[in-house]
Design an enzyme around this catalytic site. Structure first.
Site, mmCIF file in Angstrom:
data_model
loop_
_atom_site.group_PDB
_atom_site.id
_atom_site.type_symbol
_atom_site.label_atom_id
_atom_site.label_comp_id
_atom_site.label_asym_id
_atom_site.label_seq_id
_atom_site.Cartn_x
_atom_site.Cartn_y
_atom_site.Cartn_z
ATOM 1 N N ASP A 67 0.845 -1.205 0.000
ATOM 2 C CA ASP A 67 0.000 0.000 0.000
ATOM 3 C C ASP A 67 0.877 1.250 0.000
ATOM 4 O OD1 ASP A 67 0.904 -0.199 2.583
ATOM 5 O OD2 ASP A 67 -1.078 -0.067 3.531
ATOM 6 N N SER A 68 2.202 1.058 0.015
ATOM 7 C CA SER A 68 3.126 2.177 -0.208
ATOM 8 C C SER A 68 2.911 2.754 -1.609
ATOM 9 C CB SER A 68 4.580 1.731 -0.034
ATOM 10 O OG SER A 68 4.844 0.557 -0.769
ATOM 11 N N ASP A 88 -1.045 -6.008 -0.177
ATOM 12 C CA ASP A 88 -1.498 -5.386 1.071
ATOM 13 C C ASP A 88 -3.005 -5.165 1.064
ATOM 14 O OD1 ASP A 88 0.551 -4.993 2.912
ATOM 15 O OD2 ASP A 88 1.306 -3.211 1.880
ATOM 16 N N LYS A 102 -1.448 -9.412 2.745
ATOM 17 C CA LYS A 102 -0.719 -8.990 3.944
ATOM 18 C C LYS A 102 -1.571 -7.972 4.686
ATOM 19 C CE LYS A 102 3.171 -6.158 3.815
ATOM 20 N NZ LYS A 102 2.753 -4.997 4.631
ATOM 21 N N GLU A 145 -1.683 -5.452 8.539
ATOM 22 C CA GLU A 145 -0.897 -4.900 9.644
ATOM 23 C C GLU A 145 -1.593 -5.157 10.970
ATOM 24 O OE1 GLU A 145 -0.161 -0.729 8.888
ATOM 25 O OE2 GLU A 145 0.829 -1.143 6.982
ATOM 26 N N GLU A 191 8.909 -4.235 10.602
ATOM 27 C CA GLU A 191 9.381 -2.960 10.053
ATOM 28 C C GLU A 191 9.943 -2.063 11.147
ATOM 29 O OE1 GLU A 191 6.640 -1.041 7.384
ATOM 30 O OE2 GLU A 191 7.874 0.766 7.246
HETATM 31 O O1 KIV Z 1 3.587 -1.156 1.655
HETATM 32 C C1 KIV Z 1 4.782 -1.495 1.740
HETATM 33 O O2 KIV Z 1 5.618 -1.185 0.881
HETATM 34 C C2 KIV Z 1 5.185 -2.292 2.896
HETATM 35 C C3 KIV Z 1 6.652 -2.533 3.091
HETATM 36 C C4 KIV Z 1 7.297 -1.310 3.625
HETATM 37 C C5 KIV Z 1 6.911 -3.723 3.920
HETATM 38 O O3 KIV Z 1 4.366 -2.716 3.646
#
Ligand code: KIV
Length: 272
Positions: A52-53, A91, A121, A123, A190
């Site tokens: 989600d980055s 994510d 994934k 959090e 992280e």
């Molecule tokens: O969204 C992302 O890029 C991440 C990484 C920083 C692990 O969750």
């Protein structure tokens, strides 16, 4: 399936488990689009994270919170069309799984069905236990994510190193065990102290992949745009830049502008 594709052993959650058992480090990078994913996969990366980055890197938002489930599915399906070998994990975006395990399941099913991704994934620790359990009922592999969890930035207030104090470190270690017991196939840690991350990786049987968590874990993940030097403002201590594409692209664009203005481009061989 092409002959080329048959040459590769596809990376699955079981392969990652095997890698941990054999002490072989796992390489993981983000990708959000077809072109970069194709290069990253062909180079031999083990895991591609459609993170989600993308909210920051692709859309220019300040946080990861604004990205939607539809947008994550769009990015994930572009990546899936590009890959032959890597395991692709996507994510679950902010608001698509927290506090409602049914919604977590529906969101995960949408990602898997509409993008063709291999796992999701999310959090958080004990607070997302029910969501993880429910997603797993559909046979969808889940990767956990502890330590600095950017979707909770407004709770933390900063992107500083997490779990430096004993109480938070103990809670993180407990959460890591809870995620493993829930059935997560791997865990991202992280920005936490290397000693703590090493302890988590040593105690867990599932692979632990770090970002800013030192070398004592089972693998490493970085945001591809950061390690390629496409982003220049973000320079945390843990980031190693393997290229300086910002400079390369700037030079190429400047060269193109010069050639267009000077009428050097296109030349006779570059026209019909
Ligand atoms: O969204 C992302 O890029 C991440 C990484 C920083 C692990 O969750």
């Amino acid at each position: 399936m092409s002959i080329h594709k048959k040459e590769f052993k596809k990376v699955t959650t079981h392969v990652l488990q095997e890698m941990k058992r054999n002490g072989e480090k796992i390489s993981m990078l983000t990708a959000y689009d077809y072109t970069l994913a194709k290069i990253v996969d062909a180079a031999g990366i083990d895991v591609i994270l459609v993170g989600d980055s993308a909210s920051n890197v692709m859309a220019g938002h300040e946080t990861t919170l604004p990205i939607t489930l539809d947008q994550m599915i769009y990015h994930a399906s572009s990546v899936i069309r590009a890959i032959d070998r890597a395991l692709v994990v996507v994510d679950l975006p902010f608001g698509s799984y927290q506090g409602n395990s049914k919604e977590a399941l529906f969101s995960s099913i949408r990602i898997m069905k509409e993008s063709g991704a291999h796992s999701v994934k999310l959090e958080g620790g004990r607070e997302v236990k029910e969501s993880i359990a429910r997603i797993l009922t559909a046979g969808i592999p889940v990767m956990g994510h502890l330590g600095l969890t950017p979707q909770s930035i407004y709770k933390f207030g900063t992107y500083n190193v997490r779990a430096k104090e004993e109480e938070e470190a103990e809670r993180l270690l407990e959460d890591a065990h809870i995620l493993q017991e829930c059935g997560c196939y791997a865990l991202v840690l992280e920005k936490i102290p290397a000693l703590l991350a090493t302890k988590v990786a040593a105690e867990l049987t599932i692979p632990v992949i770090g970002i800013g968590a030192g070398g004592g874990v089972d693998g490493q993940v970085l945001v591809a745009h950061d390690m390629l030097g496409l982003t220049t403002e973000f320079s945390p201590r843990f980031l190693r830049r393997y290229a300086n594409l910002d400079e390369t692209i700037t030079a190429a664009v400047k060269g193109y502008i010069t050639d267009v203005k000077s009428r050097d481009f296109p030349n006779k061989d570059e026209q019909y």
